[in-house]
Design an enzyme around this catalytic site. Structure first.
Site, PDB file in Angstrom:
ATOM      1  N   LYS A  44       0.831  -1.211   0.000  1.00  0.00           N
ATOM      2  CA  LYS A  44       0.000   0.000   0.000  1.00  0.00           C
ATOM      3  C   LYS A  44       0.864   1.259   0.000  1.00  0.00           C
ATOM      4  O   LYS A  44       0.370   2.363   0.176  1.00  0.00           O
ATOM      5  CB  LYS A  44      -0.926   0.006   1.232  1.00  0.00           C
ATOM      6  CG  LYS A  44      -1.985  -1.066   1.197  1.00  0.00           C
ATOM      7  CD  LYS A  44      -3.006  -1.067   2.325  1.00  0.00           C
ATOM      8  CE  LYS A  44      -2.887  -0.247   3.466  1.00  0.00           C
ATOM      9  NZ  LYS A  44      -3.941  -0.418   4.486  1.00  0.00           N
ATOM     10  N   LYS A  46       2.691   2.213   2.331  1.00  0.00           N
ATOM     11  CA  LYS A  46       2.565   2.859   3.645  1.00  0.00           C
ATOM     12  C   LYS A  46       3.631   2.267   4.556  1.00  0.00           C
ATOM     13  O   LYS A  46       3.893   1.075   4.535  1.00  0.00           O
ATOM     14  CB  LYS A  46       1.183   2.574   4.248  1.00  0.00           C
ATOM     15  CG  LYS A  46       0.082   3.475   3.733  1.00  0.00           C
ATOM     16  CD  LYS A  46      -1.152   3.366   4.644  1.00  0.00           C
ATOM     17  CE  LYS A  46      -2.003   4.596   4.561  1.00  0.00           C
ATOM     18  NZ  LYS A  46      -3.136   4.577   5.498  1.00  0.00           N
TER      19      LYS A  46
HETATM   20  N1  C2G Z   1     -10.564   7.269   8.434  1.00  0.00           N
HETATM   21  C1  C2G Z   1     -11.580   8.204   8.677  1.00  0.00           C
HETATM   22  N2  C2G Z   1     -11.240   9.476   8.963  1.00  0.00           N
HETATM   23  C2  C2G Z   1      -9.941   9.851   9.027  1.00  0.00           C
HETATM   24  C3  C2G Z   1      -8.910   8.909   8.796  1.00  0.00           C
HETATM   25  C4  C2G Z   1      -9.253   7.600   8.502  1.00  0.00           C
HETATM   26  O1  C2G Z   1     -12.773   7.863   8.626  1.00  0.00           O
HETATM   27  N3  C2G Z   1      -9.662  11.155   9.308  1.00  0.00           N
HETATM   28  C5  C2G Z   1     -10.963   5.888   8.128  1.00  0.00           C
HETATM   29  C6  C2G Z   1     -10.522   5.439   6.732  1.00  0.00           C
HETATM   30  O2  C2G Z   1     -11.461   5.866   5.758  1.00  0.00           O
HETATM   31  C7  C2G Z   1     -10.498   3.922   6.896  1.00  0.00           C
HETATM   32  C8  C2G Z   1     -10.086   3.747   8.372  1.00  0.00           C
HETATM   33  O3  C2G Z   1     -10.320   5.013   9.025  1.00  0.00           O
HETATM   34  O4  C2G Z   1     -11.805   3.383   6.713  1.00  0.00           O
HETATM   35  C9  C2G Z   1      -8.639   3.364   8.530  1.00  0.00           C
HETATM   36  O5  C2G Z   1      -7.859   4.336   7.871  1.00  0.00           O
HETATM   37  P1  C2G Z   1      -6.359   3.931   7.432  1.00  0.00           P
HETATM   38  O6  C2G Z   1      -5.656   3.323   8.589  1.00  0.00           O
HETATM   39  O7  C2G Z   1      -5.757   5.090   6.713  1.00  0.00           O
HETATM   40  O8  C2G Z   1      -6.662   2.755   6.400  1.00  0.00           O
HETATM   41  P2  C2G Z   1      -6.258   2.686   4.855  1.00  0.00           P
HETATM   42  O9  C2G Z   1      -4.807   2.904   4.691  1.00  0.00           O
HETATM   43  O10 C2G Z   1      -7.223   3.520   4.138  1.00  0.00           O
HETATM   44  O11 C2G Z   1      -6.463   1.113   4.556  1.00  0.00           O
HETATM   45  O12 C2G Z   1      -8.219  -2.672   2.301  1.00  0.00           O
HETATM   46  C10 C2G Z   1      -8.506  -1.401   2.844  1.00  0.00           C
HETATM   47  C11 C2G Z   1      -7.248  -0.718   3.331  1.00  0.00           C
HETATM   48  O13 C2G Z   1      -6.528  -1.551   4.231  1.00  0.00           O
HETATM   49  C12 C2G Z   1      -7.613   0.601   4.006  1.00  0.00           C
END
Ligand code: C2G
Length: 129
Positions: A44, A46
């Site tokens: 990803k 990340k």
């Molecule tokens: N999120 C949110 N508001 C934020 C930050 C994050 O609602 N200010 C939500 C994201 O939309 C996601 C969840 O929190 O649903 C986790 O965010 P991340 O850890 O950034 O996950 P991500 O990298 O988007 O990974 O297969 C799906 C992926 O693994 C998602």
């Protein structure tokens, strides 16, 4: 029992994450979170501050979360939905549309992302302290 599933990296846990998990948990009786492994994070593009084990332990301590499973690849969602008999798949709406294909197996809901906070923002703000 209505079961809900979501996925994420959940690094440097913040109130935007909690907002998502709280609302996701309110959509059912049991919330499963698939946490990206360190290896999957590389796919990803990340890099987490906390290791997978630490991110898993932190999430398991949250009252809204009932079970934490590893997210190891993009393809496991259908298998997880079947394995855990999921009724609703939830993601923040930054993913809107990306997982509509799962609607063949369960409800798919995108919740409004919390504005003003992100792991990236935390890292940037700390760097400029
Ligand atoms: N999120 C949110 N508001 C934020 C930050 C994050 O609602 N200010 C939500 C994201 O939309 C996601 C969840 O929190 O649903 C986790 O965010 P991340 O850890 O950034 O996950 P991500 O990298 O988007 O990974 O297969 C799906 C992926 O693994 C998602």
């Amino acid at each position: 029992m209505k079961k809900v599933l979501t996925y994420g990296t959940y690094d440097l846990l913040h109130w935007g994450h909690i907002n998502l998990l709280k609302r996701a948990s309110e959509l059912g009786d049991y919330l499963i979170v698939g946490v990206s492994t360190d290896e999957f994070n590389k796919l990803k593009n990340k890099k987490s501050y906390h290791s997978y084990e630490d991110r898993k332990m932190i999430l398991e301590a949250i009252r809204y979360v009932d079970k934490v499973i590893p997210e190891e690849n993009w393809e496991q969602k259908i298998e997880d939905i079947k394995k855990y008999e999921i009724d609703t798949f939830v993601m923040g709406d930054d993913w809107k549309g990306k997982f509509d294909y799962l609607s063949e197996y369960c409800d798919v809901i995108y919740l409004p992302r919390t504005i003003g906070i992100s792991t990236t923002k935390i890292k940037k703000d700390l760097y400029s302290l």
